[in-house]
Design an enzyme around this catalytic site. Structure first.
Site, PDB file in Angstrom:
ATOM      1  N   TYR A 154      -9.839   4.524   7.653  1.00 47.99           N
ATOM      2  CA  TYR A 154      -9.736   5.847   7.745  1.00 47.99           C
ATOM      3  C   TYR A 154     -11.141   6.776   8.218  1.00 47.99           C
ATOM      4  O   TYR A 154     -11.450   7.366   7.235  1.00 47.99           O
ATOM      5  CB  TYR A 154      -9.494   6.462   6.124  1.00 47.99           C
ATOM      6  CG  TYR A 154      -8.090   5.644   5.652  1.00 47.99           C
ATOM      7  CD1 TYR A 154      -7.005   5.912   5.592  1.00 47.99           C
ATOM      8  CD2 TYR A 154      -8.529   4.461   4.654  1.00 47.99           C
ATOM      9  CE1 TYR A 154      -5.813   5.335   4.934  1.00 47.99           C
ATOM     10  CE2 TYR A 154      -7.515   3.591   4.286  1.00 47.99           C
ATOM     11  CZ  TYR A 154      -6.248   4.051   4.408  1.00 47.99           C
ATOM     12  OH  TYR A 154      -5.270   3.446   3.650  1.00 47.99           O
ATOM     13  N   CYS A 214     -10.877  11.021  -2.549  1.00 48.36           N
ATOM     14  CA  CYS A 214     -10.858  12.284  -3.165  1.00 48.36           C
ATOM     15  C   CYS A 214      -9.799  12.703  -3.986  1.00 48.36           C
ATOM     16  O   CYS A 214      -9.578  13.755  -4.429  1.00 48.36           O
ATOM     17  CB  CYS A 214     -10.560  13.286  -1.574  1.00 48.36           C
ATOM     18  SG  CYS A 214      -9.196  12.683  -0.774  1.00 48.36           S
TER      19      CYS A 214
END
Ligand code: SAH
Length: 468
Positions: A318, A417
């Site tokens: 990612y 996150c």
């Protein structure tokens, strides 16, 4: 449990803060979520939506404020959807975020309180939690009286709150918005109207490079041309640092802010910024972290957790535009980055090139497909000493986590996150033979409920012994 009904008005003392920064109170076993309320506030609230076991209430009047309540710096903090907890002292925001990570790991990850208390380091807060964002996207519209407004959407709606002086955005934005407003009014250029799909100006995108001071302005249009654009270019010259002025074409009936086409009106097609020693080219369409100072601190934490000596093979999954990959490449033998968006990988390759980094290779594709494929194709010879993941909020796909377990790197660094999906994924990896070694939060989004977390996991000694 006694349920409550819509329009019931009661006085309560708020007990807790929810995952989006909303106050929580239990009334005879019935849970109420109260936006803008803080633990310790005694307040009059009114039920606005009542479900079977929980409901939502509006804060009507604070009878006795929480000791942590502060006057928000922004005058429209309550209406605007940008910030959720500006009314909570920044110190206490950090406590809230630290607890949020802790609670997710304990409740959802099923790690013991003792274990997490032992390894959790203090959250990295901002020294100055205002004007920290380097990117803003202001919707443009009209208020009820027909005046031009630019700002942010009110929470969960598309009503634009005129916010020329947002206190988390770069200060120069008010100057830029002022100039654009003057220009639009002078030539009577209409803002876009979502309901009729008419009008030209949809959004104003600005980006400010933190280190170099370069500024980008991009007007998102429901059309292909900005009338009198040369005059706007001239007017914007008074902005110190202006380096790139462009239009973005987005004629679709959509909530997506940017279209795929950008046309340069003046200057360079990108601005340049640095994180540490690494240089990045940022165009209107590139993804780039919005809080440059805290990003540097987060990546330094990830780099410290990766504990590289220069000989390692590292996968950065990612990877976006390769921000972490290039940071790691300075200290590793070889870095492989994987990212699903092709344009981001183009940026990653370009960023490697402009920094003269030759030991970073990038793959386009889903991490859960690319990594297993590369590993199996090579009959297990494509290895990993360290794997870094930085997934979106939904966390990692199980197929990816399984491959990580098979590849069995010495260390896994998880940048997250969303502490809830983080906890779920850590549990999976720990059940598969990893041990949590370090956990540290980093506040990238002051005044919002969000928190970023960096975790180090090591291959457990027990697992290594049973492998032998
Ligand atoms: N590490 C980068 C970006 C992190 S954001 C940075 O710090 O700048 C998460 C990234 O994951 C986004 O760029 C998103 O496009 C990408 N992504 C989402 N799903 C993915 C998947 N299944 N496989 C690979 N990348 C994915």
């Amino acid at each position: 449990m006694i349920g409550l009904e819509k329009n019931d008005e009661i006085e309560v003392t708020i007990e807790d803060l929810g995952s989006e920064g909303e106050g929580i109170v239990h009334v005879n076993g019935y849970t109420l979520f109260v936006k803008d309320a803080l633990p310790g506030d005694t307040a009059k609230i009114k039920v606005i939506k009542a479900k079977k076991s929980y409901g939502y209430a509006r804060l009507m009047e604070i009878v006795k404020p929480s000791e942590y309540r502060v006057e928000p710096v922004c005058t429209v903090a309550r209406q605007c959807g940008g910030c959720q907890i500006q009314h909570l002292s920044y110190e206490q925001q950090l406590v809230y975020k630290q607890n949020k990570i802790f609670n997710c790991l304990v409740r959802l990850g099923k790690f013991s309180e003792q274990q997490i208390s032992n390894i959790m380091e203090p959250i990295i807060g901002m020294e100055h939690p205002y004007h920290y964002r380097n990117k803003a996207q202001f919707p443009v519209g009209k208020d009820k009286a027909g005046n031009l407004v630019m700002g942010f959407y009110a929470g969960r709606t598309h009503t634009i709150i005129d916010t020329p002086d947002c206190c988390i955005q770069a200060e120069v934005n008010s100057q830029i918005l002022g100039i654009i407003k003057k220009f639009l009014e002078k030539f009577r250029i209409e803002p876009y109207d979502e309901t009729t799909h008419k009008g030209l100006i949809r959004h104003i995108l600005t980006r400010v490079a933190y280190v170099t001071g370069e500024i980008m302005v991009c007007l998102v249009l429901n059309g292909t041309r900005l009338p009198h654009s040369q005059i706007l270019v001239d007017m914007l010259q008074e902005v110190k640092g202006i380096a790139s002025i462009s239009i973005n074409i987005n004629t679709d009936k959509t909530n997506v802010i940017l279209g795929s086409r950008v046309e340069l009106l003046w200057g360079k097609p990108f601005i340049v910024d640095y994180i540490g020693d690494i240089k990045y080219q940022i165009s209107p369409l590139s993804f780039y972290q919005v809080n440059p100072l805290q990003t540097k601190r987060l990546y330094e934490t990830a780099l410290a957790y990766a504990d590289l000596s220069g000989n390692e093979v590292v996968w950065d999954l990612y990877c976006g535009i390769g921000t972490i990959s290039l940071f790691l490449a300075q200290r590793a033998r070889q870095v492989y980055g994987v990212e699903i968006i092709p344009e981001a990988i183009e940026d990653a390759r370009e960023n490697a090139r402009i920094n003269g980094i030759e030991n970073a290779e990038f793959f386009v594709g889903a991490a859960e497909e690319v990594l297993p494929f590369q590993y199996k194709e090579s009959n297990g010879t494509v290895g990993a000493d360290v794997i870094v993941v930085d997934p979106p909020r939904k966390g990692c796909d199980e197929a990816l986590l399984k491959t990580i377990l098979e590849m069995s790197p010495k260390r896994v660094v998880y940048v997250s996150c969303d502490p809830a999906t983080l906890a779920r994924d850590l549990r999976f990896l720990c059940d598969g033979g990893y041990e949590l070694a370090r956990v540290r939060g980093c506040d990238m989004f002051g005044h919002s409920g969000h928190v970023e977390t960096c975790v180090l996991m090591c291959a457990s000694t027990k697992r290594n012994q049973s492998d032998v």
